[in-house]
Scaffold this active site. Structure first.
Site, PDB file in Angstrom:
ATOM      1  N   HIS A 256       0.806  -1.234   0.000  1.00  0.00           N
ATOM      2  CA  HIS A 256       0.000   0.000   0.000  1.00  0.00           C
ATOM      3  C   HIS A 256       0.839   1.284   0.000  1.00  0.00           C
ATOM      4  CE1 HIS A 256      -3.532  -2.459   1.156  1.00  0.00           C
ATOM      5  NE2 HIS A 256      -2.752  -3.034   2.049  1.00  0.00           N
TER       6      HIS A 256
HETATM    7  C1  BDR Z   1      -2.989   0.607   5.359  1.00  0.00           C
HETATM    8  O1  BDR Z   1      -3.159   0.058   6.662  1.00  0.00           O
HETATM    9  C2  BDR Z   1      -1.934  -0.402   7.172  1.00  0.00           C
HETATM   10  O2  BDR Z   1      -2.076  -1.698   7.619  1.00  0.00           O
HETATM   11  C3  BDR Z   1      -0.919  -0.266   6.067  1.00  0.00           C
HETATM   12  O3  BDR Z   1       0.320   0.146   6.606  1.00  0.00           O
HETATM   13  C4  BDR Z   1      -1.504   0.763   5.144  1.00  0.00           C
HETATM   14  O4  BDR Z   1      -1.125   2.074   5.527  1.00  0.00           O
HETATM   15  C5  BDR Z   1      -3.695  -0.273   4.365  1.00  0.00           C
HETATM   16  O5  BDR Z   1      -5.044  -0.362   4.651  1.00  0.00           O
END
Ligand code: BDR
Ligand code: CA
Length: 312
Positions: free
Chosen positions: A242
């Site tokens: 992400h």
């Molecule tokens: C987001 O949530 C976290 O678990 C990850 O680091 C990312 O920023 C994805 O939904």
């Protein structure tokens, strides 16, 4: 070219860690500081992990600040089930020697925006938006001084990853997200619609490992670790990476495509708390407030990321 000044606001997290490494590897970016927030794991761990990552990158002089330890109006929800107990499970790295700065992250954000010319500092939130919203509440005059906010959060066509409606970062602190989305600062949003297309396939992980460096090995080990959870959840070939999408956008915006649309945050409903209500089809007259991305050149993204990680 003058490097672009950024503040990374983060809750590392393996994907946050890769995003930080990508920024530190890139001469186009001047990382003024890293501000930590409670999110994937509690604040003491995110503040530790950010420093572990700076030291891994050979950049112990980057100032790292601890910020808010809980959302504005809710109990903290964490995600050890994805990231492991430490938030950075996957490889054992030494405890950091570099100090945590003594000031509060929110004060650093405020002071930096006050001290530098208007429109020269970009904020890059990779976690819940608590620090950014708190800074905006405490010093409203800084809002118009922010050049842009490029953030990871939300989802539209992909739904949520924490509830059927909400993505983790927005779900954890929807009141903070509401403040940021209503702030009037130009927003670029990397939602699940993009990040779910950026998958850590076996070949991509092995490309990190094949760099033959300590950093490449760490990135491969982290992605190996957290993709187990997501592959079981989504049945996909690899896990979404992400947060590096935020930094990749700063380096190569043409990798991404989206629409400038209205996005509002649901704060009232128990069922859809933290939903990013994205008016993709422009069916309301609500004014656009965010460049909401939907498409990404995933091969181009991984080529950029792997080349940059190889520089560290
Ligand atoms: C987001 O949530 C976290 O678990 C990850 O680091 C990312 O920023 C994805 O939904
Ligand atoms: Ca994150």
């Amino acid at each position: 070219m003058t490097p672009r000044k950024i503040i990374i606001d983060t809750d590392p997290g393996q994907d946050d860690a890769v995003a930080i490494l990508l920024a530190l590897a890139s001469p186009e970016l001047d990382v003024l500081g890293i501000t930590c927030v409670a999110g994937n794991v509690p604040l003491p761990l995110t503040a530790r992990n950010a420093r572990v990552v700076c030291e891994l990158a050979g950049r112990p002089a980057v100032p790292v600040f601890a910020g808010c330890d809980r959302p504005l109006a809710r109990d903290l929800v964490t995600a050890e089930y994805v990231h492991g107990k430490s938030g950075l499970d996957g490889i054992a790295l030494p405890d950091p020697q570099m100090p945590l700065q003594t000031g509060h992250a929110v004060e650093f954000i405020i002071d930096t925006l006050r001290g530098l010319p208007e429109g020269t500092v970009t904020l890059c939130p990779l976690g819940p938006l608590t620090n950014i919203a708190t800074a905006f509440q405490r010093a409203p005059e800084i809002v118009s001084r922010v050049a842009e906010i490029v953030l990871m959060g939300g989802g539209c066509f992909e739904g949520g990853n924490t509830t059927p409606a909400a993505e983790f970062n927005i779900y954890v602190d929807p009141e903070a997200a509401d403040i940021v989305f209503k702030s009037g600062v130009p927003l670029v949003v990397m939602p699940l619609d993009v990040t779910h297309k950026v998958l850590t396939t076996r070949a991509r992980i092995e490309a990190f490992r094949a760099l033959g460096t300590r950093v490449g090995h760490a990135v491969a080990s982290w992605t190996d670790f957290f993709e187990r959870f997501d592959m079981a959840k989504y049945g996909s070939d690899g896990a979404p990476l992400h947060d590096p999408c935020v930094i990749a956008y700063l380096l190569a915006p043409n990798l991404f495509q989206g629409r400038h649309i209205n996005v509002e945050i649901e704060t009232g409903s128990a069922l859809t708390r933290g939903m990013t209500v994205a008016d993709w089809w422009r069916v309301t007259k609500r004014p656009p407030n965010a460049m909401f991305m939907r498409e990404v050149d995933a091969d181009g993204f991984f080529a950029l990321l792997t080349e940059r990680i190889g520089r560290l």
